[in-house]
Design an enzyme around this catalytic site. Structure first.
Site, PDB file in Angstrom:
ATOM      1  N   CYS A  85       0.866  -1.229   0.071  1.00  0.00           N
ATOM      2  CA  CYS A  85      -0.031  -0.083   0.063  1.00  0.00           C
ATOM      3  C   CYS A  85       0.843   1.297  -0.122  1.00  0.00           C
ATOM      4  O   CYS A  85       0.645   2.308  -0.924  1.00  0.00           O
ATOM      5  CB  CYS A  85      -1.005  -0.091   1.077  1.00  0.00           C
ATOM      6  SG  CYS A  85      -1.975   1.618   1.324  1.00  0.00           S
ATOM      7  N   CYS A  90      -1.756   1.685  -2.944  1.00  0.00           N
ATOM      8  CA  CYS A  90      -2.966   2.917  -2.682  1.00  0.00           C
ATOM      9  C   CYS A  90      -2.124   4.216  -2.523  1.00  0.00           C
ATOM     10  O   CYS A  90      -2.622   5.178  -3.184  1.00  0.00           O
ATOM     11  CB  CYS A  90      -3.340   2.509  -1.285  1.00  0.00           C
ATOM     12  SG  CYS A  90      -3.599   1.022  -0.819  1.00  0.00           S
ATOM     13  N   LYS A  93      -0.465   5.361  -6.105  1.00  0.00           N
ATOM     14  CA  LYS A  93      -1.350   5.233  -7.116  1.00  0.00           C
ATOM     15  C   LYS A  93      -2.437   6.480  -7.038  1.00  0.00           C
ATOM     16  O   LYS A  93      -2.724   7.229  -7.902  1.00  0.00           O
ATOM     17  CB  LYS A  93      -2.165   4.040  -6.975  1.00  0.00           C
ATOM     18  CG  LYS A  93      -3.462   3.544  -7.783  1.00  0.00           C
ATOM     19  CD  LYS A  93      -4.725   4.131  -7.198  1.00  0.00           C
ATOM     20  CE  LYS A  93      -5.165   3.817  -5.876  1.00  0.00           C
ATOM     21  NZ  LYS A  93      -5.578   2.284  -5.820  1.00  0.00           N
ATOM     22  N   TYR A 227      -8.557  -4.064 -11.191  1.00  0.00           N
ATOM     23  CA  TYR A 227      -8.930  -2.850 -10.824  1.00  0.00           C
ATOM     24  C   TYR A 227      -7.319  -1.827 -10.899  1.00  0.00           C
ATOM     25  O   TYR A 227      -7.347  -0.980 -11.185  1.00  0.00           O
ATOM     26  CB  TYR A 227      -9.482  -2.535  -9.311  1.00  0.00           C
ATOM     27  CG  TYR A 227      -8.453  -3.030  -8.106  1.00  0.00           C
ATOM     28  CD1 TYR A 227      -7.628  -2.051  -7.681  1.00  0.00           C
ATOM     29  CD2 TYR A 227      -8.508  -4.358  -7.727  1.00  0.00           C
ATOM     30  CE1 TYR A 227      -6.985  -2.566  -6.408  1.00  0.00           C
ATOM     31  CE2 TYR A 227      -7.812  -4.845  -6.692  1.00  0.00           C
ATOM     32  CZ  TYR A 227      -6.927  -3.728  -6.203  1.00  0.00           C
ATOM     33  OH  TYR A 227      -6.228  -4.106  -5.241  1.00  0.00           O
ATOM     34  N   GLU A 231      -7.008   1.365 -12.877  1.00  0.00           N
ATOM     35  CA  GLU A 231      -6.419   2.544 -12.293  1.00  0.00           C
ATOM     36  C   GLU A 231      -5.091   2.741 -12.977  1.00  0.00           C
ATOM     37  O   GLU A 231      -5.052   4.264 -13.294  1.00  0.00           O
ATOM     38  CB  GLU A 231      -6.098   2.173 -10.892  1.00  0.00           C
ATOM     39  CG  GLU A 231      -7.397   2.149 -10.090  1.00  0.00           C
ATOM     40  CD  GLU A 231      -7.210   1.600  -8.736  1.00  0.00           C
ATOM     41  OE1 GLU A 231      -8.149   2.079  -7.845  1.00  0.00           O
ATOM     42  OE2 GLU A 231      -6.194   1.099  -8.141  1.00  0.00           O
ATOM     43  N   HIS A 496     -26.649  19.917   0.408  1.00  0.00           N
ATOM     44  CA  HIS A 496     -26.686  20.560  -1.216  1.00  0.00           C
ATOM     45  C   HIS A 496     -25.616  21.610  -1.345  1.00  0.00           C
ATOM     46  O   HIS A 496     -25.546  22.578  -0.415  1.00  0.00           O
ATOM     47  CB  HIS A 496     -28.211  21.270  -1.168  1.00  0.00           C
ATOM     48  CG  HIS A 496     -28.454  21.631  -2.394  1.00  0.00           C
ATOM     49  ND1 HIS A 496     -28.610  20.774  -3.640  1.00  0.00           N
ATOM     50  CD2 HIS A 496     -28.747  22.663  -3.092  1.00  0.00           C
ATOM     51  CE1 HIS A 496     -28.876  21.422  -4.565  1.00  0.00           C
ATOM     52  NE2 HIS A 496     -28.949  22.615  -4.282  1.00  0.00           N
ATOM     53  N   GLU A 501     -25.773  13.869  -2.171  1.00  0.00           N
ATOM     54  CA  GLU A 501     -27.147  14.005  -1.813  1.00  0.00           C
ATOM     55  C   GLU A 501     -28.118  13.174  -3.117  1.00  0.00           C
ATOM     56  O   GLU A 501     -29.170  12.875  -2.823  1.00  0.00           O
ATOM     57  CB  GLU A 501     -27.717  15.513  -1.820  1.00  0.00           C
ATOM     58  CG  GLU A 501     -27.570  16.083  -3.384  1.00  0.00           C
ATOM     59  CD  GLU A 501     -28.071  17.579  -3.345  1.00  0.00           C
ATOM     60  OE1 GLU A 501     -29.270  17.800  -2.687  1.00  0.00           O
ATOM     61  OE2 GLU A 501     -27.478  18.357  -3.705  1.00  0.00           O
TER      62      GLU A 501
END
Length: 521
Positions: A85, A90, A93, A227, A231, A496, A501
């Site tokens: 990671c 992670c 990346k 993935y 990615e 909002h 939302e």
């Protein structure tokens, strides 16, 4: 009760730490043996899960050691403490993904009144250096944290001698034997190479290398549909590189396939090229240094070829178990994939040896799950806790150019588990406010909530495709973890104007046949 009892430490047993020095490298007393040192916990692997377990155990007052060693990649890439990671996953990346997103924002800037000289240029070397410097700071930070917690760190490659002892060779040729009451295996995994393809190992790279390249990879072929593949291809396209994905079958296997298709649709419409149904057969290096890749089209049956500067393999990962000599300790693995078999307590076939993270069979290959599993394990062993890691409803995000976040079941999994007639799917296409002024395409911005049809319509899964997907899903994951119903989500007041939302405004079900496009606030 028996399972809980075996997870607790057994007092009274003592083990010794010894260094057997080679000729000319003696240390300590005559004969090369150091004084005895006992460890309550020995962690093999200095990645996210292993470090979390070690630090937690040390904080609970136990004597802990961490053993970690990174085998250089076939291309010679090496890195420091912190695991996949921090070093090749992670963190680098996400930073490079952010670099790609900044490029798109700069393109939008003139719509908002910023005058930016065109065309904009990206400097790979500058980006890579900045990212790598940050990663190195994290390596150092982990070393400092271990030292602060009095966790002993050994930079050696460990293998089992018996059920309580591991062996490693230190610099200078010293053989180190470490013994402990409890041992945790957290060695993670490494990218898989298709060694049956001529030239794959000699000329290809993987995610172990891409983030540490000092020069731009140039025109790149990414092989795979995981993935990791999407990615990497997405960020390379985003910084302006000619990028092609070659995939044999479906994208993002194991994820919701409607969402996966939208992910690749967006990528294709924004510059990433796709070779579908194709498999490479061999790679040859040309005199000018380019790589000539030959592949077979599985649909037409014809052979084709192309030239690239870089070929990146992203076809899966293999657990780092083969060099551990697990048979010496009696630890059982899955013979098909070499992952370590564990129970709900993370215990292996040997009660005092545990496995967490990517190396364990049936566990999500995700950093946060490994971290939590490691902490909880340490608390059960040394903190009088009985809490187990819950692997259900774990949220995650794929950091493609248009991010895909999800938690819970995919639509396919929900149908398989409960039956088509027993689920209801609420969905909507929406346009992020940020896309409006810049007139960006939002055709693939989409949300769906998979629910049980029977009241109170328990939410089984939530899928979100759009900007900041990870931030959106992280919040809703808590509600779904707590058993939220569709009605409860609909009674939640939205913030909002945000993309989040839109989740609490999902009124259209697939079964209604109505148009799910959101026209505005």
């Amino acid at each position: 009760m028996a399972a809980m009892a075996r997870a607790l430490p057994r007092p009274g047993r003592r083990f010794r730490w010894r260094i057997w020095a080679s000729a000319g490298g003696a240390r300590g007393a005559a004969g090369g043996a150091a004084g005895p040192q006992d460890y309550d916990l020995l962690v093999i692997g200095g990645g996210s899960g292993g470090l979390a377990c070690a630090k937690e155990a040390a904080q609970l007052g136990r004597k802990v050691a961490v053993v970690d060693y990174v085998e250089p990649s076939p291309r010679g890439t090496r890195w420091g403490l912190g695991g996949t990671c921090v070093n090749v996953g992670c963190i680098p990346k996400k930073l490079m993904h952010h670099a790609a997103l900044l490029g798109h924002m700069i393109q939008d800037a003139h719509h908002y009144g910023w005058e930016v000289a065109q065309p904009i240029q990206h400097d790979w070397k500058k980006m890579a250096e900045a990212v790598q410097n940050h990663v190195k700071s994290l390596n150092w930070g982990h070393r400092v944290q271990l030292q602060d917690r009095k966790v002993k760190y050994f930079n050696i490659k460990a293998s089992f001698v018996d059920q309580h002892t591991v062996r490693g060779i230190a610099k200078g040729g010293k053989e180190i034997l470490l013994s402990a009451e409890h041992i945790v295996i957290a060695t993670g995994g490494r990218p898989k190479y298709p060694t049956y393809i001529e030239g794959a190992l000699e000329y290809g790279i993987t995610s172990d290398d891409i983030f540490w390249l000092k020069e731009s990879p140039g025109k790149t072929l990414v092989v795979g549909a995981s993935y990791v593949a999407l990615e990497c291809a997405g960020l390379l396209t985003g910084i302006g590189l000619d990028t092609t994905i070659m995939m044999r079958s479906i994208p993002l296997r194991g994820f919701d396939q409607q969402m996966s298709s939208l992910v690749t649709e967006y990528m294709e419409s924004h510059g990433t090229q796709f070779l579908r149904g194709c498999t490479p057969s061999h790679i040859r290096k040309l005199p000018d240094g380019q790589l000539q890749v030959t592949w077979k089209d599985g649909i037409s049956g014809k052979e084709d070829m192309g030239t690239f500067d870089t070929v990146l393999w992203a076809i899966g990962r293999v657990p780092e178990t083969r060099s551990l000599n697990l048979e010496k300790a009696g630890v059982n693995t899955n013979p098909k994939n070499q992952k370590i078999l564990v129970d709900s307590q993370e215990a292996t076939s040997v009660p005092h040896i545990y496995a967490i993270g990517d190396v364990a069979e049936g566990r999500p290959e995700l950093t946060p799950t490994a971290i939590m599993a490691g902490r909880l394990l340490a608390q059960r062993l040394f903190g009088q806790s009985s809490d187990l890691m819950d692997y259900k409803n774990v949220p995650t995000t794929v950091f493609t150019p248009l991010e895909y976040g999800c938690v819970g079941l995919s639509e396919e999994e929900a149908v398989a588990r409960h039956g088509q007639g027993n689920i209801e799917v609420y969905h909507a296409y929406y346009k992020p406010l940020e896309f409006t002024v810049a007139e960006r395409d939002a055709s693939q911005c989409y949300i769906k909530m998979v629910c049980l049809k029977k009241p109170p319509q328990l939410v089984l899964g939530l899928h979100f495709l759009g900007p900041n997907a990870g931030e959106v899903i992280q919040g809703f994951a808590l509600g779904i973890k707590c058993g939220a119903s569709y009605a409860q989500v609909m009674r939640t007041v939205g913030i909002h104007p945000t993309c989040s939302e839109e989740v609490v405004k999902l009124r259209i079900s697939k079964s209604s046949g109505l148009d799910p496009t959101v026209t505005g606030c």
